[in-house]
Design a protein around this motif. Structure first.
Motif, mmCIF file in Angstrom:
data_model
loop_
_atom_site.group_PDB
_atom_site.id
_atom_site.type_symbol
_atom_site.label_atom_id
_atom_site.label_comp_id
_atom_site.label_asym_id
_atom_site.label_seq_id
_atom_site.Cartn_x
_atom_site.Cartn_y
_atom_site.Cartn_z
ATOM 1 N N GLU A 113 25.326 5.477 9.386
ATOM 2 C CA GLU A 113 25.378 6.374 10.008
ATOM 3 C C GLU A 113 25.888 7.527 9.901
ATOM 4 O O GLU A 113 26.766 8.315 10.178
ATOM 5 N N LEU A 138 20.148 -1.326 15.906
ATOM 6 C CA LEU A 138 20.436 0.417 15.553
ATOM 7 C C LEU A 138 20.645 1.129 16.875
ATOM 8 O O LEU A 138 21.836 2.039 17.231
ATOM 9 N N ILE A 143 22.235 4.655 17.270
ATOM 10 C CA ILE A 143 21.432 5.261 16.225
ATOM 11 C C ILE A 143 19.924 5.964 16.554
ATOM 12 O O ILE A 143 19.909 5.119 16.516
ATOM 13 N N SER A 145 16.458 5.477 16.035
ATOM 14 C CA SER A 145 15.471 4.492 15.315
ATOM 15 C C SER A 145 14.528 4.688 16.533
ATOM 16 O O SER A 145 14.391 4.189 17.257
#
Length: 241
Positions: A113, A138, A143, A145
């Protein structure tokens, strides 16, 4: 491997090089009967050199013939071989495994995070379906990823910013992944590693990381389910932020 069987079936229909067709037909037969030939045996059967067998394996996305055959054997054993022992293979065992490693998941969620962090997911071939789910999860939380598969690892060794590596290490044929992880951890960039590894592989990884082991169950299916249950727990924790 993504679309591996579709590609194998396509090659077996003879739309490309005839040598690749013959090897594809032989491998499809092996998948059905469980009789997986050695590289030399396949080469002799299809009237090609062993180097051609290796090139064929790499064309299909593997590091070599040994890795490809291991992948096929794992799938065959998981989906075609009738198991004789089924004790303690239930969902409650997966829940227990997750609860035992809650601290690991808490640390992982905290690490991914961080603002502007890059999340890299590495996994053995036998876990490709479940790590794909993790990646999509994710991304759904915005995020940054990505999955680095073994056949493209060495094209992605540069780390441009703070990274979190999530590594799933199981099965036996992980030489490429093992070498790559050793190289990427020589970087001076800030890296955090989170490793989920099978018991038999635990001595292969020798760098600083948060580490847990898969349960004693050596089933290909069970390990994928373990990662999926982990995904559910990660999603719950990320949703609470």
């Amino acid at each position: 491997m993504e679309n591996f069987y579709e590609k194998l079936e396509y090659l077996s229909k003879g739309y490309v090089d005839s040598a690749y067709k013959n090897m594809s037909v032989s491998l499809l037969s092996s998948i059905r009967n469980g009789n997986f030939k050695k590289s030399k045996e396949l080469a002799e059967e299809c009237f090609v050199s062993e180097s051609t067998v290796t090139k064929f394996s790499k064309y299909l996305g593997f590091s070599g013939y040994r890795e490809m055959i291991f992948f096929l054997k794992e799938d065959h054993n998981s989906f075609f071989v009738k198991k004789t022992t089924r004790k303690n293979k239930n969902f409650s065992c997966l829940i227990e495994w997750i609860s035992l490693h809650e601290d690991f998941i808490d640390k992982l969620c905290k690490a991914i995070e961080v603002k502007n962090v890059q999340v890299n997911i590495f996994g053995s071939y036998q876990l490709q379906e479940s790590i794909s789910l993790l990646n999509k999860l994710l991304l759904s939380f915005d995020i940054d990823s990505k999955i680095l598969y073994q056949n493209v690892l060495f094209a992605n060794t540069k780390i441009s910013k703070q990274s979190v590596n999530i590594i799933f290490f199981s099965g036996r044929d992980n030489e490429t992944l093992e070498i790559f992880l050793q190289e990427i951890n020589k970087s001076k960039k800030q890296i955090k590693n989170f490793l989920v590894i099978s018991e038999k592989q635990k001595n292969k990884v020798k760098f600083e990381c948060e580490q847990i082991q898969f349960s004693q169950d050596h089933s290909f299916v069970n390990r994928n389910l373990s990662v999926m249950v982990m995904c559910h727990e990660i999603a719950n924790k990320l949703s609470l932020k």
